[in-house]
Enzyme design. Structure first.
Site, PDB file in Angstrom:
ATOM      1  CB  ALA A  97      -0.922  -0.019   1.219  1.00 40.70           C
ATOM      2  CB  ALA A  98       3.604   1.820  -2.371  1.00 42.54           C
TER       3      ALA A  98
ATOM      4  CB  CYS B 236       0.474   6.737  10.994  1.00 41.15           C
ATOM      5  SG  CYS B 236      -0.976   6.991   9.938  1.00 41.15           S
TER       6      CYS B 236
END
Length: 486
Positions: A118-119, A254
């Protein structure tokens, strides 16, 4: 007092949750971090320049982040590093310091097959591409000449079309050559390639709690956290179909919520007994996982403590969670079959040869040139078949065939330096001619060194920025319209 541009801070319900999880003293330090502005992180592109050489020309002060990544720094937030021509030339990437830790922990090695699942937008992918080429250094060289014969390969994927295009653009500015960009679901990639990757990074879509200090308007609720955790478990469940025996998988978020972090990893380990958490290197600010925040057994709890938590009150970045896992066994994987290369036609070969003779001083291997939809690509040295995966980019886009000529791509310019071009103009970063070029202006020949008409590489201090074409006493500007600065 907060700056006017600083986000208002985390929502009250989130803070109440963190207060219940953290000891009083640590909670107070955590909340106090939101009264401080976030750091601006900068990572040097070691495909194009060594850390030492960049440090010698950096136009703003650099503060090293630590031994875990020698190319990582913070810079003062009033220096506007995103507006400097070195950024346009891809000499560095601006990235939250905590986000840099993911690729550093996964630590790909030259020659490996690596997947960033998931770049987008590309921060971690550019980091992986640089690490795949080793530590950098040595004699000055362009990204293309430095990586031309490298055998490592990065597959960078994102499921969303717009984000995948942005990913491809950022990798192009980075000068990455041995890269495949795909836009597909993880299960389709697994069906196309199988469990062949030495390293896989899953930067999972999450509730974004770690970004409250950076971004306005992040919507948060326990229902959103629960929905993200369900989605993360589903994506992570497909990892065994991509990681080879002996390979490594890094799960990153995150966010702070244990439901999305330790809880997701505990569920994955329960269903994938071939995987176990590895103990990564520990550096200042690398806190451990919190197994006590989830319901789990003693064996799994011991593993969860090996995860890394980055806190804004302990590390010069935002909140992150990272779990480095290793699959048991030791069996090198390789996708079945080679990429079906379509060679140039006789006319296309003639047009490319005419351009290369006129504009380039380095030679590209003819056996790796591939034509698709009138576009010419340089395939990576290791070019496996990708089945029905949706391709956006395979290797380096060299340019496009028109009816009677070849037009070089901006991607090619960004992979070169002035020494790679038969004709080049290179200006210092503060030269008004460079500012004119970046704004889209043509330049009179009187302001250029003498040279024949034709394609010319425009560079900043020797690093490729874009193309111009000499004709009629002018350098016609071919800098892409969307990138021009008014």
């Amino acid at each position: 007092m907060k700056r006017a541009t600083q986000p208002a801070g985390p929502p009250a319900d989130f803070l109440a949750k963190m207060q219940a999880l953290l000891p009083t003293g640590e909670y107070d330090a955590f909340v106090a971090a939101y009264d401080r502005p976030p750091r601006v992180g900068l990572r040097v592109n070691t495909l194009k320049i060594s850390v030492a050489d960049f440090s010698s020309i950096a136009p703003f002060p650099l503060a090293p982040l630590g031994a875990w990544e020698p190319a990582a720094f913070t810079v003062p937030d009033d220096t506007r590093p995103g507006r400097h021509p070195y950024h346009d030339a891809g000499l560095y990437y601006l990235q939250d310091p905590s986000a840099m830790v993911a690729a550093a922990l996964l630590a790909p090695r030259p020659g490996e097959l690596v997947l960033d699942l998931a770049a987008a937008p590309g921060g971690k992918a550019t980091h992986l591409a640089a690490l795949l080429n080793g530590p950098g250094g040595g004699a000055p060289a362009s990204a293309l000449s430095r990586t031309l014969d490298a055998t490592g390969l990065l597959v960078a994927n994102d499921v969303h079309a717009g984000r995948a295009r942005l990913l491809a653009e950022n990798l192009a500015r980075w000068g990455a050559v041995n890269v495949v960009v795909t836009q597909d679901e993880p299960e389709r990639l697994a069906a196309a390639l199988g469990p062949v990757f030495d390293r896989v990074l899953l930067d999972a879509p999450c509730s974004g709690e770690g970004m409250f200090r950076r971004q306005e308007g992040i919507e948060w609720s326990e229902a959103i956290v629960a929905a993200c955790a369900r989605r993360q478990r589903g994506i992570l469940a497909g990892a065994p179909d991509l990681v080879r025996p002996g390979g490594r998988l890094l799960y990153a978020t995150c966010t702070f919520s244990p439901e999305e972090d330790e809880g997701v990893i505990a569920a994955f380990l329960a269903g994938a007994p071939a995987f176990a958490l590895a103990e990564p290197p520990r550096f200042p600010g690398f806190d451990r996982g919190r197994p006590e925040w989830v319901e789990t057994s003693g064996k799994t709890a011991a593993q969860l403590a090996r995860a890394v938590r980055l806190w804004p009150h302990r590390f010069p970045g935002e909140g992150h969670f990272l779990a480095l896992m290793e699959r048991d066994g030791d069996e090198a994987g390789e996708p079945a079959g080679a990429f079906p290369r379509r060679p140039s036609s006789a006319n296309e070969e003639r047009l490319w040869a005419a351009f290369a003779d006129e504009a380039l001083s380095l030679e590209l291997p003819a056996g790796r040139l591939h034509v698709h939809a009138n576009r010419l690509y340089l395939l990576p040295r290791r070019a496996p078949a990708v089945g029905r995966a949706h391709l956006l980019r395979y290797g380096l886009l060299l340019g496009e065939f028109r009816p009677s000529r070849f037009v070089p791509a901006h991607d090619l310019a960004l992979s070169l330096n002035a020494a790679d071009a038969a004709s080049a103009v290179s200006w210092p970063a503060d030269d008004p001619r460079l500012r004119a070029y970046l704004s889209g202006a043509d330049l009179p020949a009187a302001e250029l060194p003498a040279a024949p008409n034709g394609w010319t590489l425009v560079a900043v201090d020797g690093f490729g920025l874009g193309w111009g074409k000499r004709a009629g006493g002018r350098l016609k500007n071919h800098y892409p319209h969307p990138l021009r600065r008014l």
